[in-house]
Scaffold this active site. Structure first.
Site, PDB file in Angstrom:
ATOM      1  N   SER A 147       1.056  -1.149  -0.357  1.00  0.00           N
ATOM      2  CA  SER A 147      -0.366  -0.187  -0.034  1.00  0.00           C
ATOM      3  C   SER A 147       0.802   1.453  -0.403  1.00  0.00           C
ATOM      4  O   SER A 147       1.768   1.464   0.509  1.00  0.00           O
ATOM      5  CB  SER A 147      -0.766   0.106   1.679  1.00  0.00           C
ATOM      6  OG  SER A 147      -1.611   0.987   1.547  1.00  0.00           O
ATOM      7  N   TYR A 160      -1.938  -3.126  10.691  1.00  0.00           N
ATOM      8  CA  TYR A 160      -1.837  -2.669   9.528  1.00  0.00           C
ATOM      9  C   TYR A 160      -0.537  -1.251   8.552  1.00  0.00           C
ATOM     10  O   TYR A 160      -0.494  -2.498   7.466  1.00  0.00           O
ATOM     11  CB  TYR A 160      -3.364  -1.568   8.600  1.00  0.00           C
ATOM     12  CG  TYR A 160      -3.410  -1.944   7.120  1.00  0.00           C
ATOM     13  CD1 TYR A 160      -4.263  -2.938   6.671  1.00  0.00           C
ATOM     14  CD2 TYR A 160      -3.209  -0.321   6.407  1.00  0.00           C
ATOM     15  CE1 TYR A 160      -4.229  -3.065   5.172  1.00  0.00           C
ATOM     16  CE2 TYR A 160      -3.588  -0.616   4.781  1.00  0.00           C
ATOM     17  CZ  TYR A 160      -3.930  -1.859   4.395  1.00  0.00           C
ATOM     18  OH  TYR A 160      -3.772  -1.556   3.142  1.00  0.00           O
TER      19      TYR A 160
HETATM   20  N1  LIG Z   1      -8.524  -0.477  -1.332  1.00  0.00           N
HETATM   21  C1  LIG Z   1      -7.791   0.869  -0.947  1.00  0.00           C
HETATM   22  O1  LIG Z   1      -7.199   1.777  -0.982  1.00  0.00           O
HETATM   23  C2  LIG Z   1      -6.046   0.014  -1.241  1.00  0.00           C
HETATM   24  C3  LIG Z   1      -5.482   0.904  -1.134  1.00  0.00           C
HETATM   25  C4  LIG Z   1      -3.920  -0.128  -0.187  1.00  0.00           C
HETATM   26  C5  LIG Z   1      -3.562  -1.335  -0.210  1.00  0.00           C
HETATM   27  N2  LIG Z   1      -4.380  -2.009  -0.194  1.00  0.00           N
HETATM   28  C6  LIG Z   1      -4.918  -3.638  -0.372  1.00  0.00           C
HETATM   29  O2  LIG Z   1      -4.803  -4.107  -1.749  1.00  0.00           O
HETATM   30  C7  LIG Z   1      -5.825  -5.606  -0.977  1.00  0.00           C
HETATM   31  C8  LIG Z   1      -7.065  -5.683  -1.590  1.00  0.00           C
HETATM   32  O3  LIG Z   1      -7.594  -5.082  -0.583  1.00  0.00           O
HETATM   33  P1  LIG Z   1      -9.361  -4.424  -1.257  1.00  0.00           P
HETATM   34  O4  LIG Z   1      -9.461  -2.446  -0.884  1.00  0.00           O
HETATM   35  O5  LIG Z   1      -9.338  -4.569  -2.769  1.00  0.00           O
HETATM   36  O6  LIG Z   1     -10.336  -5.016  -0.545  1.00  0.00           O
HETATM   37  P2  LIG Z   1     -11.599  -5.658   0.153  1.00  0.00           P
HETATM   38  O7  LIG Z   1     -11.814  -6.016   1.564  1.00  0.00           O
HETATM   39  O8  LIG Z   1     -12.452  -5.075  -0.673  1.00  0.00           O
HETATM   40  O9  LIG Z   1     -11.150  -7.332  -0.950  1.00  0.00           O
HETATM   41  C9  LIG Z   1     -10.704  -7.835  -0.154  1.00  0.00           C
HETATM   42  C10 LIG Z   1     -10.502  -9.884  -0.395  1.00  0.00           C
HETATM   43  O10 LIG Z   1      -9.727 -10.118   0.674  1.00  0.00           O
HETATM   44  C11 LIG Z   1     -10.569 -11.559   1.501  1.00  0.00           C
HETATM   45  N3  LIG Z   1      -9.735 -12.082   2.525  1.00  0.00           N
HETATM   46  C12 LIG Z   1      -9.531 -11.115   3.582  1.00  0.00           C
HETATM   47  N4  LIG Z   1      -9.222 -12.180   4.896  1.00  0.00           N
HETATM   48  C13 LIG Z   1      -9.020 -13.161   3.946  1.00  0.00           C
HETATM   49  C14 LIG Z   1      -8.363 -14.571   4.464  1.00  0.00           C
HETATM   50  N5  LIG Z   1      -7.788 -15.144   5.844  1.00  0.00           N
HETATM   51  N6  LIG Z   1      -7.381 -15.276   3.455  1.00  0.00           N
HETATM   52  C15 LIG Z   1      -8.568 -15.079   2.121  1.00  0.00           C
HETATM   53  N7  LIG Z   1      -9.125 -14.130   1.575  1.00  0.00           N
HETATM   54  C16 LIG Z   1      -9.208 -13.373   2.582  1.00  0.00           C
HETATM   55  C17 LIG Z   1     -11.645 -10.881   1.397  1.00  0.00           C
HETATM   56  O11 LIG Z   1     -12.970 -11.557   2.100  1.00  0.00           O
HETATM   57  C18 LIG Z   1     -12.528 -10.239   0.109  1.00  0.00           C
HETATM   58  O12 LIG Z   1     -13.034 -10.314  -0.619  1.00  0.00           O
HETATM   59  C19 LIG Z   1      -5.226  -5.527   0.388  1.00  0.00           C
HETATM   60  O13 LIG Z   1      -4.289  -6.149   0.313  1.00  0.00           O
HETATM   61  C20 LIG Z   1      -5.248  -4.507   0.788  1.00  0.00           C
HETATM   62  O14 LIG Z   1      -4.753  -4.098   1.963  1.00  0.00           O
HETATM   63  C21 LIG Z   1      -6.188  -1.650  -0.802  1.00  0.00           C
END
Ligand SMILES: NC(=O)c1ccc[n+]([C@@H]2O[C@H](COP(=O)([O-])OP(=O)(O)OC[C@H]3O[C@@H](n4cnc5c(N)ncnc54)[C@H](O)[C@@H]3O)[C@@H](O)[C@H]2O)c1
Length: 284
Positions: A147, A160
């Site tokens: 991130s 986080y």
């Molecule tokens: N959304 C943002 O702005 C953002 C910014 C920076 C980084 N990220 C990173 O992007 C990645 C994806 O996040 P997102 O924003 O798409 O979130 P999201 O919550 O929409 O998707 C995450 C998915 O991971 C799954 N998940 C959760 N725990 C799990 C586990 N134990 N095993 C397998 N799957 C699991 C959830 O069910 C979900 O489908 C993450 O690593 C997050 O930290 C997101």
């Protein structure tokens, strides 16, 4: 198909956390590039429904229930993938959760869960998949989702943010390990900026009202400023194809965070945040 992503055509993609958000976007886009896709998630209903839509559009997709916090689940995922589709071309260790709370306040189980998913999920993803990828000797990609927070600091999101710093460091060292092995495996760190996903809907918060307030700010910020998971994938996948280590959804924000981090470290300044962010946290 975008010419840039032609290297992925006919390959196999494994994406953790593919039932929502960025992972879902990556799975859909990878399938559109002619990849066979494995969607790993704990939320099986969502992962299966995305896989079904991908199959309806004529591509091959398999949803596999996988809790990335369990190392054995990643071993099973690697075995099932290999049996079903053969050698893996692209592994994206993407699953992650948000946890908010003062670090002394979060119960031990919440700390464990956060670190096991966000850090150990990627580590054991690599441990489970890399040996077969190395043995295959084919050009392949491993990308870990960190991130822009992996370049910054943020109270209340301590668990986080530290997990994202760890994933960046893990990816850097893994990149060098592949160089040592002269392996044809490109390692990348994905540093998303704001993407409108369910991450703050599902997040856990500690007891203090400051946590809930901070979560609301973050949730509203993603809703207002975030691009969609599919748009994020459209920015990420070509950069992976190009062989970049630093992969951004918002290159200008990544550059700003990287510059601030470099400045902070080189001046050995005390930790600080912009005044407006501190004000949002009730400081000052
Ligand atoms: N959304 C943002 O702005 C953002 C910014 C920076 C980084 N990220 C990173 O992007 C990645 C994806 O996040 P997102 O924003 O798409 O979130 P999201 O919550 O929409 O998707 C995450 C998915 O991971 C799954 N998940 C959760 N725990 C799990 C586990 N134990 N095993 C397998 N799957 C699991 C959830 O069910 C979900 O489908 C993450 O690593 C997050 O930290 C997101």
């Amino acid at each position: 198909m975008t010419q840039d992503m032609g290297v992925f055509k006919g390959g196999v993609a494994v994406i953790t956390g593919a039932g929502s958000g960025i992972g879902e976007g990556l799975a859909r886009l990878a399938a559109r590039q002619g990849m066979r896709v494995v969607l790993a998630d704990v939320a099986m209903e969502r992962a299966e429904s995305v896989a079904e839509e991908i199959r309806s559009a004529g591509a091959e997709a398999l949803a596999v229930h996988t809790d990335v916090s369990e190392p054995e689940a990643l071993d099973r995922l690697a075995a099932v993938t290999h049996e079903t589709f053969g050698d893996v071309t692209l592994l994206v260790n993407n699953a992650g959760i948000e946890t908010l709370g003062f670090c002394w306040e979060l119960p031990a189980a919440v700390w464990e869960k956060t670190l096991n998913i966000n850090i150990h999920g990627a580590i054991h993803g690599v441990r489970a998949f890399a040996p077969r990828m190395l043995e295959a000797g084919k050009r392949a990609w491993i990308a870990n989702t960190t991130s822009i927070g992996g370049l910054g600091m943020m109270p209340i999101q301590t668990s986080y943010v530290l997990s994202k710093h760890a994933i960046l460091s893990f990816s850097e060292c893994l990149y060098l390990e592949m160089q040592v092995k002269k392996a044809p495996i490109q390692v990348s760190a994905i540093l998303p900026g704001p993407v409108a996903t369910r991450i703050f809907e599902d997040s856990k918060t500690g007891e203090d009202p400051v946590n809930a307030h901070h979560r609301e700010i973050m949730r509203n910020m993603l809703k207002a400023d975030g691009i969609s998971g599919y748009e994020a994938a459209e920015r990420i996948l070509p950069q992976l194809a190009e062989g970049k280590f630093w992969v951004s959804t918002h290159p200008e924000i990544t550059a700003e965070f990287a510059a601030n981090r470099a400045q902070h470290l080189s001046s050995q300044a005390d930790p600080t945040l912009p005044p407006e962010v501190l004000a949002g946290l009730g400081v000052g």
